[in-house]
Design a protein around this motif. Structure first.
Motif, PDB file in Angstrom:
ATOM      1  N   SER B  10       0.842  -1.209   0.000  1.00 20.38           N
ATOM      2  CA  SER B  10       0.000   0.000   0.000  1.00 20.38           C
ATOM      3  C   SER B  10       0.868   1.246   0.000  1.00 20.38           C
ATOM      4  O   SER B  10       0.544   2.244  -0.645  1.00 20.38           O
ATOM      5  CB  SER B  10      -0.880   0.029   1.245  1.00 20.38           C
ATOM      6  N   LEU B  11       1.983   1.195   0.749  1.00 17.58           N
ATOM      7  CA  LEU B  11       2.840   2.380   0.815  1.00 17.58           C
ATOM      8  C   LEU B  11       3.509   2.649  -0.525  1.00 17.58           C
ATOM      9  O   LEU B  11       3.712   3.802  -0.903  1.00 17.58           O
ATOM     10  CB  LEU B  11       3.892   2.211   1.914  1.00 17.58           C
ATOM     11  N   ILE B  12       3.854   1.573  -1.257  1.00 21.73           N
ATOM     12  CA  ILE B  12       4.418   1.772  -2.604  1.00 21.73           C
ATOM     13  C   ILE B  12       3.403   2.501  -3.460  1.00 21.73           C
ATOM     14  O   ILE B  12       3.734   3.460  -4.166  1.00 21.73           O
ATOM     15  CB  ILE B  12       4.803   0.414  -3.235  1.00 21.73           C
ATOM     16  N   ARG B  13       2.146   2.079  -3.375  1.00 19.42           N
ATOM     17  CA  ARG B  13       1.114   2.744  -4.177  1.00 19.42           C
ATOM     18  C   ARG B  13       0.941   4.201  -3.748  1.00 19.42           C
ATOM     19  O   ARG B  13       0.743   5.085  -4.577  1.00 19.42           O
ATOM     20  CB  ARG B  13      -0.206   1.981  -4.090  1.00 19.42           C
ATOM     21  N   LEU B  14       1.058   4.434  -2.429  1.00 15.51           N
ATOM     22  CA  LEU B  14       0.941   5.815  -1.925  1.00 15.51           C
ATOM     23  C   LEU B  14       2.066   6.687  -2.487  1.00 15.51           C
ATOM     24  O   LEU B  14       1.839   7.822  -2.929  1.00 15.51           O
ATOM     25  CB  LEU B  14       0.982   5.815  -0.394  1.00 15.51           C
ATOM     26  N   ILE B  15       3.298   6.147  -2.481  1.00 17.50           N
ATOM     27  CA  ILE B  15       4.445   6.914  -2.992  1.00 17.50           C
ATOM     28  C   ILE B  15       4.242   7.215  -4.477  1.00 17.50           C
ATOM     29  O   ILE B  15       4.455   8.341  -4.931  1.00 17.50           O
ATOM     30  CB  ILE B  15       5.750   6.133  -2.776  1.00 17.50           C
ATOM     31  N   LEU B  16       3.793   6.202  -5.217  1.00 18.31           N
ATOM     32  CA  LEU B  16       3.600   6.395  -6.657  1.00 18.31           C
ATOM     33  C   LEU B  16       2.501   7.421  -6.913  1.00 18.31           C
ATOM     34  O   LEU B  16       2.594   8.248  -7.812  1.00 18.31           O
ATOM     35  CB  LEU B  16       3.260   5.073  -7.335  1.00 18.31           C
ATOM     36  N   ARG B  17       1.460   7.380  -6.078  1.00 17.49           N
ATOM     37  CA  ARG B  17       0.382   8.347  -6.232  1.00 17.49           C
ATOM     38  C   ARG B  17       0.875   9.766  -5.962  1.00 17.49           C
ATOM     39  O   ARG B  17       0.591  10.702  -6.693  1.00 17.49           O
ATOM     40  CB  ARG B  17      -0.764   7.984  -5.280  1.00 17.49           C
ATOM     41  N   ARG B  18       1.651   9.910  -4.878  1.00 22.84           N
ATOM     42  CA  ARG B  18       2.122  11.252  -4.516  1.00 22.84           C
ATOM     43  C   ARG B  18       3.140  11.779  -5.515  1.00 22.84           C
ATOM     44  O   ARG B  18       3.229  12.977  -5.740  1.00 22.84           O
ATOM     45  CB  ARG B  18       2.734  11.231  -3.117  1.00 22.84           C
ATOM     46  N   ASP B  19       3.928  10.878  -6.104  1.00 19.11           N
ATOM     47  CA  ASP B  19       4.991  11.297  -7.021  1.00 19.11           C
ATOM     48  C   ASP B  19       4.632  11.053  -8.470  1.00 19.11           C
ATOM     49  O   ASP B  19       5.511  10.967  -9.318  1.00 19.11           O
ATOM     50  CB  ASP B  19       6.289  10.539  -6.688  1.00 19.11           C
ATOM     51  N   ARG B  20       3.332  10.965  -8.758  1.00 19.22           N
ATOM     52  CA  ARG B  20       2.970  10.566 -10.122  1.00 19.22           C
ATOM     53  C   ARG B  20       3.387  11.608 -11.154  1.00 19.22           C
ATOM     54  O   ARG B  20       3.489  11.305 -12.333  1.00 19.22           O
ATOM     55  CB  ARG B  20       1.489  10.282 -10.229  1.00 19.22           C
ATOM     56  N   ALA B  93      23.135  13.564 -11.706  1.00 19.28           N
ATOM     57  CA  ALA B  93      21.684  13.757 -11.819  1.00 19.28           C
ATOM     58  C   ALA B  93      20.926  12.540 -11.291  1.00 19.28           C
ATOM     59  O   ALA B  93      19.943  12.676 -10.555  1.00 19.28           O
ATOM     60  CB  ALA B  93      21.309  14.030 -13.268  1.00 19.28           C
ATOM     61  N   PHE B  94      21.391  11.336 -11.654  1.00 17.72           N
ATOM     62  CA  PHE B  94      20.775  10.113 -11.122  1.00 17.72           C
ATOM     63  C   PHE B  94      20.826  10.120  -9.590  1.00 17.72           C
ATOM     64  O   PHE B  94      19.841   9.802  -8.912  1.00 17.72           O
ATOM     65  CB  PHE B  94      21.530   8.868 -11.623  1.00 17.72           C
ATOM     66  N   ALA B  95      22.005  10.492  -9.054  1.00 13.87           N
ATOM     67  CA  ALA B  95      22.186  10.451  -7.607  1.00 13.87           C
ATOM     68  C   ALA B  95      21.288  11.471  -6.912  1.00 13.87           C
ATOM     69  O   ALA B  95      20.640  11.156  -5.901  1.00 13.87           O
ATOM     70  CB  ALA B  95      23.654  10.705  -7.268  1.00 13.87           C
ATOM     71  N   LEU B  96      21.206  12.696  -7.463  1.00 17.05           N
ATOM     72  CA  LEU B  96      20.366  13.728  -6.834  1.00 17.05           C
ATOM     73  C   LEU B  96      18.902  13.304  -6.817  1.00 17.05           C
ATOM     74  O   LEU B  96      18.202  13.452  -5.814  1.00 17.05           O
ATOM     75  CB  LEU B  96      20.510  15.041  -7.595  1.00 17.05           C
ATOM     76  N   MET B  97      18.454  12.760  -7.958  1.00 11.07           N
ATOM     77  CA  MET B  97      17.069  12.288  -8.025  1.00 11.07           C
ATOM     78  C   MET B  97      16.801  11.268  -6.924  1.00 11.07           C
ATOM     79  O   MET B  97      15.790  11.319  -6.225  1.00 11.07           O
ATOM     80  CB  MET B  97      16.808  11.662  -9.403  1.00 11.07           C
ATOM     81  N   SER B  98      17.756  10.338  -6.753  1.00  6.17           N
ATOM     82  CA  SER B  98      17.571   9.265  -5.772  1.00  6.17           C
ATOM     83  C   SER B  98      17.580   9.801  -4.345  1.00  6.17           C
ATOM     84  O   SER B  98      16.756   9.415  -3.516  1.00  6.17           O
ATOM     85  CB  SER B  98      18.677   8.217  -5.931  1.00  6.17           C
ATOM     86  N   ILE B  99      18.528  10.717  -4.061  1.00  9.06           N
ATOM     87  CA  ILE B  99      18.626  11.257  -2.694  1.00  9.06           C
ATOM     88  C   ILE B  99      17.321  11.969  -2.323  1.00  9.06           C
ATOM     89  O   ILE B  99      16.739  11.730  -1.260  1.00  9.06           O
ATOM     90  CB  ILE B  99      19.813  12.246  -2.601  1.00  9.06           C
ATOM     91  N   LEU B 100      16.852  12.827  -3.221  1.00  8.92           N
ATOM     92  CA  LEU B 100      15.640  13.598  -2.918  1.00  8.92           C
ATOM     93  C   LEU B 100      14.438  12.675  -2.755  1.00  8.92           C
ATOM     94  O   LEU B 100      13.609  12.863  -1.865  1.00  8.92           O
ATOM     95  CB  LEU B 100      15.386  14.626  -4.023  1.00  8.92           C
ATOM     96  N   LEU B 101      14.374  11.653  -3.592  1.00 12.47           N
ATOM     97  CA  LEU B 101      13.240  10.720  -3.517  1.00 12.47           C
ATOM     98  C   LEU B 101      13.239   9.988  -2.171  1.00 12.47           C
ATOM     99  O   LEU B 101      12.208   9.908  -1.499  1.00 12.47           O
ATOM    100  CB  LEU B 101      13.314   9.714  -4.670  1.00 12.47           C
ATOM    101  N   VAL B 102      14.393   9.468  -1.791  1.00 13.64           N
ATOM    102  CA  VAL B 102      14.450   8.663  -0.556  1.00 13.64           C
ATOM    103  C   VAL B 102      14.143   9.522   0.666  1.00 13.64           C
ATOM    104  O   VAL B 102      13.317   9.162   1.502  1.00 13.64           O
ATOM    105  CB  VAL B 102      15.828   7.971  -0.422  1.00 13.64           C
ATOM    106  N   VAL B 103      14.779  10.688   0.769  1.00 17.92           N
ATOM    107  CA  VAL B 103      14.561  11.515   1.961  1.00 17.92           C
ATOM    108  C   VAL B 103      13.113  12.003   2.026  1.00 17.92           C
ATOM    109  O   VAL B 103      12.509  12.049   3.094  1.00 17.92           O
ATOM    110  CB  VAL B 103      15.549  12.704   1.993  1.00 17.92           C
ATOM    111  N   ARG B 104      12.564  12.314   0.845  1.00 21.49           N
ATOM    112  CA  ARG B 104      11.181  12.802   0.802  1.00 21.49           C
ATOM    113  C   ARG B 104      10.208  11.799   1.394  1.00 21.49           C
ATOM    114  O   ARG B 104       9.241  12.168   2.043  1.00 21.49           O
ATOM    115  CB  ARG B 104      10.811  13.103  -0.655  1.00 21.49           C
ATOM    116  N   HIS B 105      10.464  10.511   1.182  1.00 18.40           N
ATOM    117  CA  HIS B 105       9.499   9.515   1.633  1.00 18.40           C
ATOM    118  C   HIS B 105       9.888   8.813   2.933  1.00 18.40           C
ATOM    119  O   HIS B 105       9.175   7.934   3.390  1.00 18.40           O
ATOM    120  CB  HIS B 105       9.267   8.488   0.532  1.00 18.40           C
TER     121      HIS B 105
END
Lengths: 305, 533
Positions: B10-20, B93-105
Motif C-alpha cells: 500500500s505504501l508503494i502505491r501511496l508513494i507512486l500516487r504522490r509522485d505521479r 543527476a541520477f544520484a540527486l534524483m535518488s537522494i531527494l526521492l528517498v529523503v522525501r518519503h
C-alpha cells in the motif's frame, strides 16, 4: 461606546469557494467577545483579514480605528495574536520564540514572562520540535499575554490544553479584562465562552447569524419547562409559543418561547402547580440550533454597536 | 520479519500516487537532456577530424577534473564522447534524483508527523523504508532503460552493448545513492540535514574521482562515480567495475535497516540537546531570525565550499605540472600564455562552476521565504507583531546576500590561499578571491528570479530550480553542443568576466546587478499586494 473592531459586509472568495459572504462583527472596547461558529464558517478567514494577512474582496473592516491591511504594522504594535495551531521554528527553543516575538513588539516584561511560564508550567529550554500540541499552544499564549497590548486576538487558543491549563487560561483572560483589554476569542469550548465572554457573535457559512449578549440571545430561544400539576392541563397545546408538548397524566414537559413564558406560566398555575423546574437554554442549545445544517440562518437580531 | 514489512504494498502505491508527476518529470528531464545532447553530436562533429580536435581539448586537467578520465580519446567516437563528457554529470543527476526521492518519503514524512499516522495503522516498522527503496530502485532502473533505449535510437547510432553498459553504470550510481540517502535519513533528525549530508557525500564522490583522474587514478576507485566511468562504456566496455557499486549498496541498505531498528520513530541517531531558556541578546529582530534559521544551511555550504576551494587550489599546482609534461597540452596552452594560463583557466573555470553550484545555497535561502509562509510560521510574525511584510522579506534577503558572499568568498579564499602558497605570490590569492566574487551578480539574478516568483506566483516557486538546472546545463555543455550564442547568453553566468585570466569589465556586472535588483523589487511589490497563504 467605542468599538475595537467593526466589520460589515465582509466578503472573501477563494476561487469558486465563498469563505465570507457578508459577515458582520462588532467588538466593543474593553469586552471579551466570543466568536463562534462551526468548522469552516469563516472565523479564521475573518481573523486573518483583521490581521492584514488577507485582503477582503468586499465590505469594510476597521481595527483599533485603523485599516487592517494598510496600517497592519502600526496596528500590530497594539495587539497580540495566538493562532489555533501555533507553528514554531523547530530548532529554536520555546524561550527563544517567546523572546523573539516579544522583542519584535518592542520588548517583553521579564517578570511577567517568568510568571506566565510558571503558571502555564512550560519548560522554555526545550526545542520547539519536541513540544506537544498543548505546549506549542502555551508558547503562543505566553508570548501574547506577556506583551502589553490593547487587543488580544485569540483563534481557538486553548486547543490541546489540559483542563488545568484551560483553567489557568480563563484566569488570565479574566485578569486581562479587569485590566481593560479587549479580547476577541474564537472558540469551540462553550463553557469557556459562557464563562468569559460579555457578548458573542455566531457565524455560519460566512455570515453572521446571531450577535448580542448571552442574555439577549437566550431571549430568542426556548426555555424547557417540566411541571407536576394538581389536575391534568387543558388547552396548553393551543397556546402560541409552546413546542414539543408531552403530557403524561398530570405531568407536563414542553419547550416554551421565552417571549411566551408569562402566558404559559399563568396557564399552568391555573391548573395548580405542585412542582416546577424551568431550564434556561444553554449556550450549547443556542449553538446547536445554528450548527444544524437544515435550519435556515435567519432569525438573528444584530445588536451591533 | 514479515510483520515488520506489512503494508509495504500500500505504501508503494501511496508513494507512486504522490509522485505521479514528480518521478516522470525527473526521468524525462534526465533522459531527454542526455539523449538530445547526444543526438546533436553528428551535426556538430561531422567527421573523425572534428571529433579528434574535440578530444585534444579534453586532454587538460580542467576538463579531466570536470568530466572524467577520458577513455577513448585516441579514437573519439560519439560513444566515447558521450561517456566521457556527459557521464559524470548524468551520474550526479541520477544520484540527486535518488537522494531527494528517498529523503522525501522517509525522514521528511517522519518529521512532518504524517509517518506517525501511517505507522499507527497495520504497517510494519520497515514498511516505509522498504517501499521507498523499492520505488527508488524501480525509478533508477526505469530511467536507465529509457536512457539506453534513447541512446540506441538517437541519430548518433550508439551501439547496443555500449549503451546498455553506460545506462547500467549510471543506474548503479543512482542505486548507491538511494542506499546512501537511506542511511543519512536514519542518522539525521531533519530531512534538510539528511539531504544535505547525502549531497555532501555525493560531492565527495565527485571530488575523489576528479582528484583521482588528474592524478594516478587510485582515488577514483574510492568513488561510485569513478566506478561508473571505469566501465569504459563504448570503448572497451567491462561490467566488473559495477560490482563494488552493488556491494556498497547492499552494505548501505543493511546498515539503514539496522539503524532503523535501533532508533525511535521520529528520532535521529544524532540527537539535539536542550536549547536556551532565554534568547540571546542578538536574537531581537527579523534579520537575526533570518540568520538563525539559515545558520545550519549556511555553515554546511561554507564548510563544503572552503574544502572544495582548498582542493581546487591544490589541483591548480598539479595542473601546471601536467601542462609542463604533456606535449599536446603545452601546445594548447602556449597559445594562451603557458602553464600560468593553464592554471588560471582552470581556476576561472572552477570558480564559475562553483558559483553555479553555490547558487543552490542562494535559492535554498531565498525559498525559506516561501516555506516560512507555507508552514504558518510567518503568521505570528506578520499577524501578531509590528513587522511589515517588506521588512520581514528584506531581512531574509539581507541574510541571503551576506550568505552568498560568505559561500563564494570561502571557495575563492580557500583556492586562492593554497594557490598563492604554490606560486609564492600573495597577490594570486586576491586574484582568485576576486574571480569567485565576480560571479555574485549572476547568482543574485537567479535569487532575484526566486523572489519574483515568491511575490507574483508563489505556487510556482519550484520553477527556479529548473532555471538553475538550465543555467548549469548551458554552462557545462554549451561549448560541447556548440549552442548558438543567444542561447548560451540566456545564462547570467555567461556574461561574467572569467577571472583570473580574462580582462575585467564592469559593464556586464552593472547590468546583472540592475537586473537582480529589478527582479527583487518586482517580487517584493507583488508580495506586498497579495494574500499570505
Amino acid at each position: 461606546m467605542t468599538t475595537a473592531i467593526t466589520v460589515s459586509g465582509l466578503e472573501k472568495h477563494y476561487g469558486r469557494t465563498r469563505a465570507l459572504d457578508g459577515l458582520d462583527l462588532s467588538v466593543r472596547t474593553g469586552e471579551v467577545h466570543g466568536f463562534l461558529g462551526p468548522n469552516g464558517a469563516g472565523k479564521t478567514t475573518t481573523i486573518r483579514i483583521l490581521l492584514g494577512l488577507l485582503r477582503a474582496d468586499a465590505g469594510t473592516a476597521r481595527l483599533l480605528d485603523g485599516d487592517p491591511w494598510r496600517d497592519a504594522t502600526s496596528l500590530h504594535r497594539r495587539l497580540a495574536y495566538v493562532p489555533g495551531d501555533v507553528t514554531l521554528w523547530p530548532t529554536l527553543s520555546g524561550g527563544e520564540v517567546i523572546d523573539l516575538l516579544g522583542r519584535l513588539r518592542g520588548g517583553i516584561d521579564p517578570q511577567r514572562r517568568a510568571e506566565l511560564l510558571d503558571r502555564f508550567d512550560l519548560d522554555p529550554r526545550k526545542r520547539a520540535r519536541t513540544y506537544s500540541k498543548g505546549n506549542r499552544q502555551k508558547v503562543g499564549l505566553v508570548a501574547a499575554l506577556a506583551s502589553d497590548v490593547e487587543l488580544l486576538v485569540l483563534d481557538e487558543p486553548t486547543s490541546g490544553l489540559d483542563p488545568l491549563m484551560e483553567e489557568t487560561f480563563r484566569e488570565c483572560i479574566g485578569e486581562e479584562r479587569r485590566n481593560g483589554r479587549t479580547v476577541l476569542l474564537s472558540s469551540h469550548i462553550l463553557a469557556e465562552v459562557e464563562a468569559l465572554c460579555d457578548r458573542v457573535t455566531i457565524v455560519r457559512d460566512g455570515r453572521t447569524v446571531e450577535s448580542g449578549t448571552l442574555a439577549e440571545l437566550r431571549h430568542l430561544t426556548r426555555t424547557s419547562i417540566s411541571a407536576e400539576l394538581s389536575t391534568a392541563p387543558t388547552g396548553l397545546g393551543e397556546l402560541s409559543g409552546v413546542h414539543d408538548l408531552e403530557t403524561d397524566g398530570t405531568h407536563v414537559r414542553c419547550e416554551v418561547d421565552t417571549t411566551a413564558l408569562d402566558g404559559v406560566l399563568r396557564h399552568l398555575s391555573a391548573a395548580g402547580v405542585r412542582n416546577l423546574t424551568s431550564q434556561p437554554p444553554t449556550l450549547e442549545e443556542l449553538f446547536l440550533r445554528h450548527y444544524e445544517q437544515d435550519r435556515s440562518p435567519s432569525s438573528g437580531v444584530r445588536t451591533g454597536a | 520479519m514479515m510483520t515488520t514489512l506489512s503494508g509495504t504494498g500500500s505504501l508503494i502505491r501511496l508513494i507512486l500516487r504522490r509522485d505521479r508527476i514528480r518521478i516522470p518529470v525527473w526521468i524525462l528531464a534526465i533522459a531527454a537532456t542526455v539523449v538530445s545532447s547526444v543526438a546533436s553530436f553528428p551535426g556538430i562533429y561531422a567527421d573523425a577530424d572534428d571529433r579528434q580536435a574535440r578530444a585534444a581539448l579534453m586532454n587538460n586537467p580542467a576538463t579531466v577534473a570536470l568530466s572524467g578520465p577520458g577513455h577513448g580519446l585516441d579514437n573519439y567516437t560519439f560513444g566515447a564522447m558521450t561517456a566521457n563528457e556527459l557521464g559524470g554529470f548524468t551520474a550526479v543527476a541520477f544520484a540527486l534524483m535518488s537522494i531527494l526521492l528517498v529523503v522525501r518519503h522517509t525522514r521528511a514524512e517522519e518529521e512532518s508527523g504524517r509517518a506517525e499516522l501511517i505507522r499507527a495503522a497495520v504497517v510494519g516498522r520497515h514498511a516505509a523504508m522498504t517501499a521507498t527503496l523499492t520505488v527508488g530502485l524501480g525509478t533508477n532502473l526505469l530511467l536507465g532503460g529509457i536512457l539506453a533505449l534513447g541512446l540506441v535510437s538517437s541519430p548518433a547510432q550508439l551501439g547496443l552493448a555500449g549503451s546498455l553498459l553506460f545506462a547500467a553504470s549510471m543506474t548503479a550510481v543512482g542505486v548507491v545513492f538511494t542506499g546512501m540517502a537511506a542511511v543519512t535519513a536514519q542518522l539525521m533528525e531533519h530531512s534538510r540535514a539528511a539531504t544535505g549530508l547525502a549531497a555532501a557525500l555525493l560531492g565527495l564522490a565527485f571530488a575523489l574521482r576528479a582528484a583521482g583522474d588528474i592524478g594516478t587514478g587510485t582515488l577514483s576507485w574510492l568513488s561510485p562515480i569513478g566506478w561508473a566511468q571505469a566501465t569504459r562504456a563504448y570503448v572497451d566496455g567491462r561490467w566488473w567495475p559495477l560490482l563494488p557499486a552493488l556491494g556498497l549498496t547492499v552494505v548501505l541498505v543493511i546498515t539503514a535497516y539496522v539503524l532503523r531498528t535501533r532508533r525511535d520513530e521520529g528520532a535521529g541517531l544524532v540527537r539535539a540537546g536542550l536549547g536556551r531558556a532565554e534568547a540571546s541578546g542578538w536574537l531581537a529582530g527579523p534579520i537575526a531570525l533570518a540568520f538563525r534559521l539559515q545558520r545550519g544551511v549556511l555553515i554546511g555550504w561554507m564548510v563544503a565550499f572552503v574544502l572544495f576551494g582548498l582542493f581546487i587550489g591544490s589541483m591548480a599546482d598539479q595542473a601546471a605540472a601536467f601542462v609542463a609534461e604533456n606535449e599536446m597540452a603545452r601546445r594548447y596552452f602556449s597559445r594562451l600564455g603557458g602553464s600560468a594560463a593553464a592554471t588560471e583557466t582552470l581556476l576561472a573555470t572552477y570558480m564559475s562552476l562553483m558559483a553555479m553550484v553555490g547558487t543552490g545555497y542562494a535559492l535554498q535561502a531565498t525559498l525559506l521565504l516561501r516555506s516560512e509562509e507555507a508552514s504558518g510560521r510567518l503568521e505570528p510574525l506578520l499577524g501578531g507583531a509590528p513587522l511589515s511584510r517588506l521588512r520581514w522579506a528584506s531581512s531574509h534577503l539581507v541574510a541571503t546576500l551576506a550568505g552568498s558572499v560568505l559561500v563564494l568568498g570561502g571557495a575563492g579564499l580557500g583556492a586562492g590561499v593554497v594557490y598563492a602558497g604554490t606560486t609564492g605570490e600573495v597577490v594570486d590569492a586576491a586574484a582568485v578571491l576576486a574571480g569567485a566574487l565576480t560571479h555574485l551578480p549572476a547568482l543574485w539574478v537567479l535569487a532575484g528570479f526566486a523572489v519574483t516568483l515568491f511575490g507574483l506566483a508563489p505556487a510556482a516557486i519550484g520553477l527556479v530550480w529548473a532555471a538553475l538546472a538550465g543555467v548549469v546545463f548551458l554552462g557545462m555543455f554549451g561549448p560541447l553542443l556548440q549552442l548558438p550564442e543567444w542561447v548560451s547568453d540566456l545564462s547570467p553566468f555567461a556574461h561574467t568576466p572569467q577571472l583570473p585570466g580574462a580582462e575585467f569589465t564592469a559593464g556586464p556586472i552593472i547590468v546583472l546587478v540592475a537586473l537582480a535588483t529589478a527582479l527583487v523589487l518586482a517580487g517584493l511589490t507583488g508580495f506586498r499586494r497579495r494574500d499570505v497563504r
